[in-house]
Design a protein around this motif. Structure first.
Motif, PDB file in Angstrom:
ATOM      1  N   VAL A 181       7.517 111.405  63.859  1.00  0.00           N
ATOM      2  CA  VAL A 181       7.496 112.245  65.057  1.00  0.00           C
ATOM      3  C   VAL A 181       7.144 113.691  64.702  1.00  0.00           C
ATOM      4  O   VAL A 181       6.337 114.336  65.377  1.00  0.00           O
ATOM      5  N   ALA A 182       7.763 114.193  63.643  1.00  0.00           N
ATOM      6  CA  ALA A 182       7.495 115.578  63.236  1.00  0.00           C
ATOM      7  C   ALA A 182       6.032 115.772  62.877  1.00  0.00           C
ATOM      8  O   ALA A 182       5.414 116.784  63.245  1.00  0.00           O
ATOM      9  N   MET A 183       5.450 114.806  62.152  1.00  0.00           N
ATOM     10  CA  MET A 183       4.041 114.934  61.787  1.00  0.00           C
ATOM     11  C   MET A 183       3.147 114.771  63.005  1.00  0.00           C
ATOM     12  O   MET A 183       2.105 115.435  63.112  1.00  0.00           O
ATOM     13  N   ALA A 184       3.538 113.907  63.945  1.00  0.00           N
ATOM     14  CA  ALA A 184       2.741 113.746  65.168  1.00  0.00           C
ATOM     15  C   ALA A 184       2.704 115.049  65.966  1.00  0.00           C
ATOM     16  O   ALA A 184       1.666 115.423  66.521  1.00  0.00           O
ATOM     17  N   VAL A 185       3.835 115.758  65.998  1.00  0.00           N
ATOM     18  CA  VAL A 185       3.872 117.053  66.682  1.00  0.00           C
ATOM     19  C   VAL A 185       2.952 118.046  65.995  1.00  0.00           C
ATOM     20  O   VAL A 185       2.256 118.829  66.648  1.00  0.00           O
ATOM     21  N   ARG A 186       2.924 117.996  64.672  1.00  0.00           N
ATOM     22  CA  ARG A 186       2.053 118.909  63.936  1.00  0.00           C
ATOM     23  C   ARG A 186       0.582 118.556  64.142  1.00  0.00           C
ATOM     24  O   ARG A 186      -0.258 119.443  64.343  1.00  0.00           O
ATOM     25  N   LEU A 187       0.248 117.266  64.114  1.00  0.00           N
ATOM     26  CA  LEU A 187      -1.155 116.847  64.173  1.00  0.00           C
ATOM     27  C   LEU A 187      -1.749 117.043  65.568  1.00  0.00           C
ATOM     28  O   LEU A 187      -2.877 117.515  65.716  1.00  0.00           O
ATOM     29  N   ARG A 188      -1.035 116.605  66.601  1.00  0.00           N
ATOM     30  CA  ARG A 188      -1.475 116.783  67.988  1.00  0.00           C
ATOM     31  C   ARG A 188      -2.890 116.262  68.234  1.00  0.00           C
ATOM     32  O   ARG A 188      -3.668 116.875  68.971  1.00  0.00           O
ATOM     33  N   SER A 189      -3.221 115.170  67.601  1.00  0.00           N
ATOM     34  CA  SER A 189      -4.547 114.579  67.780  1.00  0.00           C
ATOM     35  C   SER A 189      -4.402 113.067  67.719  1.00  0.00           C
ATOM     36  O   SER A 189      -3.708 112.539  66.842  1.00  0.00           O
ATOM     37  N   ALA A 190      -5.058 112.373  68.630  1.00  0.00           N
ATOM     38  CA  ALA A 190      -4.848 110.934  68.774  1.00  0.00           C
ATOM     39  C   ALA A 190      -5.255 110.150  67.532  1.00  0.00           C
ATOM     40  O   ALA A 190      -4.538 109.232  67.110  1.00  0.00           O
ATOM     41  N   VAL A 191      -6.386 110.485  66.940  1.00  0.00           N
ATOM     42  CA  VAL A 191      -6.879 109.682  65.818  1.00  0.00           C
ATOM     43  C   VAL A 191      -5.962 109.780  64.596  1.00  0.00           C
ATOM     44  O   VAL A 191      -5.559 108.748  64.041  1.00  0.00           O
ATOM     45  N   PRO A 192      -5.597 110.978  64.120  1.00  0.00           N
ATOM     46  CA  PRO A 192      -4.670 111.041  62.994  1.00  0.00           C
ATOM     47  C   PRO A 192      -3.322 110.407  63.292  1.00  0.00           C
ATOM     48  O   PRO A 192      -2.724 109.749  62.423  1.00  0.00           O
ATOM     49  N   VAL A 193      -2.806 110.582  64.501  1.00  0.00           N
ATOM     50  CA  VAL A 193      -1.511 109.982  64.851  1.00  0.00           C
ATOM     51  C   VAL A 193      -1.606 108.466  64.832  1.00  0.00           C
ATOM     52  O   VAL A 193      -0.698 107.771  64.346  1.00  0.00           O
ATOM     53  N   ALA A 194      -2.701 107.926  65.355  1.00  0.00           N
ATOM     54  CA  ALA A 194      -2.891 106.477  65.325  1.00  0.00           C
ATOM     55  C   ALA A 194      -3.007 105.978  63.882  1.00  0.00           C
ATOM     56  O   ALA A 194      -2.448 104.933  63.529  1.00  0.00           O
ATOM     57  N   LEU A 195      -3.719 106.735  63.049  1.00  0.00           N
ATOM     58  CA  LEU A 195      -3.839 106.365  61.637  1.00  0.00           C
ATOM     59  C   LEU A 195      -2.475 106.383  60.965  1.00  0.00           C
ATOM     60  O   LEU A 195      -2.163 105.494  60.167  1.00  0.00           O
ATOM     61  N   MET A 196      -1.665 107.382  61.280  1.00  0.00           N
ATOM     62  CA  MET A 196      -0.336 107.457  60.704  1.00  0.00           C
ATOM     63  C   MET A 196       0.512 106.251  61.126  1.00  0.00           C
ATOM     64  O   MET A 196       1.216 105.651  60.306  1.00  0.00           O
ATOM     65  N   GLY A 197       0.453 105.884  62.395  1.00  0.00           N
ATOM     66  CA  GLY A 197       1.203 104.721  62.861  1.00  0.00           C
ATOM     67  C   GLY A 197       0.753 103.446  62.185  1.00  0.00           C
ATOM     68  O   GLY A 197       1.593 102.617  61.789  1.00  0.00           O
ATOM     69  N   PHE A 198      -0.556 103.281  62.046  1.00  0.00           N
ATOM     70  CA  PHE A 198      -1.085 102.096  61.377  1.00  0.00           C
ATOM     71  C   PHE A 198      -0.637 102.050  59.918  1.00  0.00           C
ATOM     72  O   PHE A 198      -0.201 101.004  59.420  1.00  0.00           O
ATOM     73  N   THR A 199      -0.740 103.180  59.229  1.00  0.00           N
ATOM     74  CA  THR A 199      -0.332 103.242  57.824  1.00  0.00           C
ATOM     75  C   THR A 199       1.148 102.942  57.671  1.00  0.00           C
ATOM     76  O   THR A 199       1.567 102.210  56.757  1.00  0.00           O
ATOM     77  N   THR A 200       1.960 103.486  58.555  1.00  0.00           N
ATOM     78  CA  THR A 200       3.396 103.232  58.508  1.00  0.00           C
ATOM     79  C   THR A 200       3.692 101.751  58.628  1.00  0.00           C
ATOM     80  O   THR A 200       4.496 101.192  57.860  1.00  0.00           O
ATOM     81  N   ALA A 201       3.047 101.090  59.582  1.00  0.00           N
ATOM     82  CA  ALA A 201       3.284  99.661  59.805  1.00  0.00           C
ATOM     83  C   ALA A 201       2.849  98.836  58.601  1.00  0.00           C
ATOM     84  O   ALA A 201       3.562  97.921  58.162  1.00  0.00           O
ATOM     85  N   VAL A 202       1.681  99.162  58.044  1.00  0.00           N
ATOM     86  CA  VAL A 202       1.166  98.400  56.903  1.00  0.00           C
ATOM     87  C   VAL A 202       2.061  98.576  55.681  1.00  0.00           C
ATOM     88  O   VAL A 202       2.410  97.600  55.001  1.00  0.00           O
ATOM     89  N   VAL A 203       2.452  99.812  55.396  1.00  0.00           N
ATOM     90  CA  VAL A 203       3.289 100.075  54.225  1.00  0.00           C
ATOM     91  C   VAL A 203       4.673  99.455  54.399  1.00  0.00           C
ATOM     92  O   VAL A 203       5.231  98.873  53.458  1.00  0.00           O
ATOM     93  N   ALA A 204       5.239  99.545  55.599  1.00  0.00           N
ATOM     94  CA  ALA A 204       6.548  98.936  55.846  1.00  0.00           C
ATOM     95  C   ALA A 204       6.489  97.424  55.637  1.00  0.00           C
ATOM     96  O   ALA A 204       7.368  96.844  54.980  1.00  0.00           O
ATOM     97  N   GLY A 205       5.466  96.795  56.162  1.00  0.00           N
ATOM     98  CA  GLY A 205       5.322  95.355  55.961  1.00  0.00           C
ATOM     99  C   GLY A 205       5.092  94.996  54.501  1.00  0.00           C
ATOM    100  O   GLY A 205       5.672  94.036  53.984  1.00  0.00           O
ATOM    101  N   GLY A 206       4.238  95.787  53.829  1.00  0.00           N
ATOM    102  CA  GLY A 206       3.993  95.544  52.413  1.00  0.00           C
ATOM    103  C   GLY A 206       5.235  95.738  51.576  1.00  0.00           C
ATOM    104  O   GLY A 206       5.469  94.999  50.602  1.00  0.00           O
ATOM    105  N   PHE A 207       6.050  96.730  51.937  1.00  0.00           N
ATOM    106  CA  PHE A 207       7.291  96.972  51.211  1.00  0.00           C
ATOM    107  C   PHE A 207       8.210  95.760  51.303  1.00  0.00           C
ATOM    108  O   PHE A 207       8.779  95.309  50.299  1.00  0.00           O
TER     109      PHE A 207
END
Length: 221
Positions: A181-207
């Motif tokens: 959430v904190a990084m999404a507030v900083r980024l304020r742009s749909a593409v980076p926020v979507a990339l962050m969400g995708f990366t979070t999901a992939v890394v969490a699943g991989g973990f």
């Protein structure tokens, strides 16, 4: 009239932008490694003294990922330094834990976790350093760190729930969500926020998958 300017040529200035003087970088890496060694030793003591609700802090990947990420974020100036610092910090945490555990009468072989640290430490280090960078890099870095926290939290709640308190696992999930959430507030742009969400999901699943496979790795060694 002869010029007395000692400014380096333009090509030298361009090259200098991509390098950190060896001595300061070496001192930073050494300092972080020493702090990590101490924290690793403290982890061994933590297993005996932390309350039950937080005991998993001293026996979790996130318990070492968080201080490593903070130390790298505060110290590293370039990606190579961040990667090296991350690897050495994880290994130092493992060795510090092994030394203090052996001193306390609980021998621990640091080889396997040391190897894991060499592999994953650079990833954590570069991810932490990326938080300072441009939006797309920061999004990936935040996603990696948040994914580790959320992935381990989910693993703890589902796989080891019968032997551990859920308090710590929920705490790291919340911490990972707060980072997103904190990084999404900083980024304020749909593409980076979507990339962050995708990366979070992939890394969490991989973990989760990686930790489910760890018993097989330990059994084979």
């Amino acid at each position: 009239m002869t010029s007395t300017s000692t400014a380096p040529p333009p090509s030298r200035l361009a090259d200098d932008r991509f390098f950190v003087p060896i001595r300061p970088a070496a001192l930073r890496v050494a300092a972080v490694t020493a702090v990590a060694f101490v924290l690793g030793g403290a982890t061994s003591f933590g297993q005996a003294f932390l309350p039950a609700e937080l005991a998993s802090l001293a026996n979790s990947a996130s318990g070492w990922t968080m201080p490593t990420a903070v130390l790298v974020f505060l110290s590293a100036r370039r990606r190579p330094e961040a990667a090296l610092t991350g690897a050495l910090a994880f290994v130092a945490l493992t060795v510090g834990y092994a030394v203090v555990s052996g001193w306390r009468g609980f021998p621990f072989d640091p080889v396997v976790w040391g190897v894991i640290g060499i592999v994953t430490g650079p990833v954590v280090g570069v991810a932490a350093h990326a938080l300072r960078r441009r939006p797309m890099e920061a999004a990936v870095g935040a996603g990696v760190l948040a994914g580790i926290l959320i992935g381990e939290g989910a693993y703890g709640l589902v796989v080891v729930a019968e032997t551990t308190s859920p308090v710590y696992w929920w705490a790291v999930i919340v911490l990972g969500a707060v980072l997103v959430v904190a990084m999404a507030v900083r980024l304020r742009s749909a593409v980076p926020v979507a990339l962050m969400g995708f990366t979070t999901a992939v890394v969490a699943g991989g973990f989760i998958l990686a930790f489910l496979a760890l018993p097989l790795v330990f059994a084979a060694l």
